[in-house]
Design a protein around this motif. Structure first.
Motif, PDB file in Angstrom:
ATOM      1  N   HIS A  76      61.613  63.413  53.711  1.00 11.08           N
ATOM      2  CA  HIS A  76      62.491  64.424  54.243  1.00 11.08           C
ATOM      3  C   HIS A  76      63.789  64.349  53.133  1.00 11.08           C
ATOM      4  CE1 HIS A  76      64.567  66.646  56.912  1.00 11.08           C
ATOM      5  NE2 HIS A  76      65.932  66.005  56.949  1.00 11.08           N
ATOM      6  N   THR A  77      63.864  65.628  52.672  1.00  5.77           N
ATOM      7  CA  THR A  77      65.120  65.732  51.625  1.00  5.77           C
ATOM      8  C   THR A  77      66.085  66.290  52.517  1.00  5.77           C
ATOM      9  OG1 THR A  77      63.296  66.529  49.986  1.00  5.77           O
ATOM     10  CG2 THR A  77      65.571  67.169  49.942  1.00  5.77           C
ATOM     11  N   CYS A  78      67.444  65.799  52.477  1.00  8.67           N
ATOM     12  CA  CYS A  78      68.725  66.332  52.973  1.00  8.67           C
ATOM     13  C   CYS A  78      68.513  67.902  52.619  1.00  8.67           C
ATOM     14  CB  CYS A  78      69.951  65.577  52.367  1.00  8.67           C
ATOM     15  SG  CYS A  78      71.194  66.250  52.913  1.00  8.67           S
ATOM     16  N   GLU A  84      68.489  70.686  43.643  1.00 10.41           N
ATOM     17  CA  GLU A  84      67.535  69.563  43.552  1.00 10.41           C
ATOM     18  C   GLU A  84      68.043  68.156  43.683  1.00 10.41           C
ATOM     19  OE1 GLU A  84      64.651  70.740  40.468  1.00 10.41           O
ATOM     20  OE2 GLU A  84      64.857  72.737  40.808  1.00 10.41           O
ATOM     21  N   GLU A  85      69.075  68.008  43.838  1.00 12.80           N
ATOM     22  CA  GLU A  85      69.375  66.462  43.593  1.00 12.80           C
ATOM     23  C   GLU A  85      69.769  65.959  45.129  1.00 12.80           C
ATOM     24  OE1 GLU A  85      70.168  64.855  40.699  1.00 12.80           O
ATOM     25  OE2 GLU A  85      69.111  66.592  39.999  1.00 12.80           O
TER      26      GLU A  85
END
Length: 158
Positions: A76-78, A84-85
């Protein structure tokens, strides 16, 4: 994945711990305690903000170093971070609260607090501060760093 703070957690029926050192051993069980959501944030949705004690953040980070809970294969990406960081997480944290209640937070909760100013409810802050970190840190498989694992939990030892 937005869940309002202090609502009933219902994402997974069972809780599962994985041994951080081997990554292979695991135990899982259907919890006898109530699980309450904390810190499941989503871009575009409001959340509580404000200062938290530095000692709370440090203790929560230390808990995350010793507890590997409900680890999933996907990440899961914040989605609060631009570009993209954005950091990624793939697990959860369990913090015991009052008897019969555990708080269920995403592994990204510390990031949400430090990078986005999220302020969890005071009961969660108090519960984290009450964790006996020394006892949790010395737990070695098949013991896990959480006090309410039932004796009949199913275990995979290899």
């Amino acid at each position: 994945m937005l869940y309002e703070d202090l609502t009933a957690y219902d994402y997974q029926d069972e809780d599962a711990f994985t041994d951080r050192e081997s990554g292979l051993c695991a135990l899982w069980y259907r919890p006898a305690y109530s699980r309450l959501n904390i810190g499941w944030l989503e871009a575009g949705k409001p959340y509580s903000t404000g200062a938290v004690p530095a000692v709370f953040v440090e203790k929560l980070k230390a808990v995350q170093e010793v507890q590997w809970m409900n680890v999933c294969l996907g990440l899961h990406t914040c989605d609060l971070c631009p570009g993209e960081e954005a950091p990624e997480g793939n697990g959860e944290v369990r913090i015991p609260g009052e008897p019969g209640v555990a708080y269920a937070a995403p592994f990204l909760i510390t990031h949400y607090i430090t990078a986005h100013g999220y302020r969890p409810p005071q009961v969660f802050i108090d519960a984290v501060l009450a964790v006996d970190l020394a006892a949790w840190a010395c737990a070695r498989w098949p013991d896990v760093p959480f006090p309410w694992v039932p004796q009949d939990a199913e275990r995979v030892l290899e």
